[in-house]
Each structure stands twice: as structure tokens, then as C-alpha cells.
Enzyme design. Structure first.
Site, short mmCIF file in Angstrom:
data_model
loop_
_atom_site.label_atom_id
_atom_site.label_comp_id
_atom_site.label_asym_id
_atom_site.label_seq_id
_atom_site.Cartn_x
_atom_site.Cartn_y
_atom_site.Cartn_z
N CYS A 57 0.87 -1.17 0.00
CA CYS A 57 0.00 0.00 0.00
C CYS A 57 0.91 1.23 0.00
O CYS A 57 2.10 1.11 -0.30
CB CYS A 57 -1.00 -0.01 1.16
N ARG B 288 -3.49 -0.73 5.21
CA ARG B 288 -3.98 -1.81 4.37
C ARG B 288 -3.02 -2.98 4.22
O ARG B 288 -3.39 -4.13 4.42
CB ARG B 288 -4.37 -1.28 2.99
N ASP C 8 -8.10 3.31 1.01
CA ASP C 8 -7.33 3.69 2.18
C ASP C 8 -8.27 4.20 3.27
O ASP C 8 -8.99 5.18 3.06
CB ASP C 8 -6.33 4.78 1.80
#
Length: 166
Positions: free
Chosen positions: A14, A20, A131
Site C-alpha cells: 500500500c 492496508r 485507504d
């Protein structure tokens, strides 16, 4: 099926490696262990940016993951490095920006390894894992929903290949 001594390496990516990708790392690590594959499948995570080197995952990610039985406390943020392309067998990115950045850095020999994590979802239909950093609890729960689903799909994909750990 052929067995080798090197594990199958799954790398989650990420942006900052605090929400994440460490969530995916922790979920996949748990699922790999539950299958008894910990010696044959290595799980890792990194960020496209070096915003949080050495930091633990965001406390909200840890809290929501813990509620579902996943421990992220030992994970630490790091930036993706060139060696990751050679080391990883599968590089799973969370969104379109991550995909573009990773593809821009990716050597030609490793292009086939880079995929969006959500390509492996079996129950959810989502192009990316958004996100949750600037949102509330629902965003962190949505990340877990997609990650759990996609990790199951990734394990099926790897298993169907009959890869090295069977």
C-alpha cells in the site's frame, strides 16, 4: 508436484505500510498458519512511500484486526525495495496508485507478479481496497472484509498452481 526448499513469497503493498498492507499481511499470515503452511509460504508487506519507516501499524488497523483475531503488533512499516521484485512470487497492491507506482519500478522480468489484491476476491466486487486512514471505523472494517475475502482467493490460486509447498 514439485517441492523445493524456497518458500512461496506473497508481498502486500500500500502507500505507507501502516493500514492496508499490514492488515493483509496479518490476515494472510493467520490463514497460512491455520492451513499449516507457515514453513512453505512467507508473507510480507511494504509501502510505496517511506512515510513511516519502522512504525507499527496504525492503532485503528490493529484494533479492528484484533477484534477479528488477527495480531499486527509485531509488524513494522518499510518501503518496498528493488530486491522485493526478485524475492516475491506474488506482489499484491491495494489500489490503482499503488499499481502504477509498483509497475513503474518493476523490472520487466517481474511484471507478471504484480496484481491488485481485489482480483482475488470471491464474494466482493471491488476494484481496489480503499485507504481507511482519513475515515472512520467503517473504512477499517471494509478493508478487513475485502482483505479476508481476497486472501482466501489468493490461497486458492496458489494451491491450484500446485506450488512448492504442497
Amino acid at each position: 508436484m514439485q517441492k523445493t526448499d524456497s518458500p512461496f513469497v506473497i508481498l502486500f503493498i500500500c502507500m505507507g505500510n501502516i493500514c492496508r498492507s499490514p492488515t493483509a499481511h496479518g490476515v494472510m499470515r493467520h490463514k497460512v498458519a491455520a492451513r499449516g503452511w507457515s514453513e512453505r509460504v512467507h508473507v510480507d508487506s511494504a509501502g510505496t512511500h517511506n512515510y513511516h519507516p519502522g512504525e507499527a501499524p496504525d492503532v485503528r488497523s490493529q484494533t479492528h484486526a484484533r477484534r477479528r483475531g488477527y495480531d499486527l503488533a509485531d509488524l513494522r512499516a518499510r518501503q518496498m525495495v528493488e530486491q522485493d521484485f526478485a524475492r516475491a512470487d506474488l506482489i499484491l497492491v491495494m489500489d490503482w496508485d499503488n499499481l502504477a507506482l509498483v509497475q513503474a519500478l518493476c523490472p520487466p522480468y517481474a511484471g507478471h507478479k504484480v496484481r491488485r489484491l481485489t482480483e482475488f476476491c470471491q464474494r466482493h466486487d471491488a476494484p481496489v481496497v480503499h485507504d481507511p486512514y482519513y475515515g472512520g471505523d467503517a473504512g477499517f472494517e471494509a478493508v478487513l472484509d475485502l482483505v479476508e475475502d481476497a486472501c482466501d482467493g489468493v490461497l486458492l490460486h496458489v494451491e491450484r498452481q500446485g506450488r512448492r509447498f504442497l
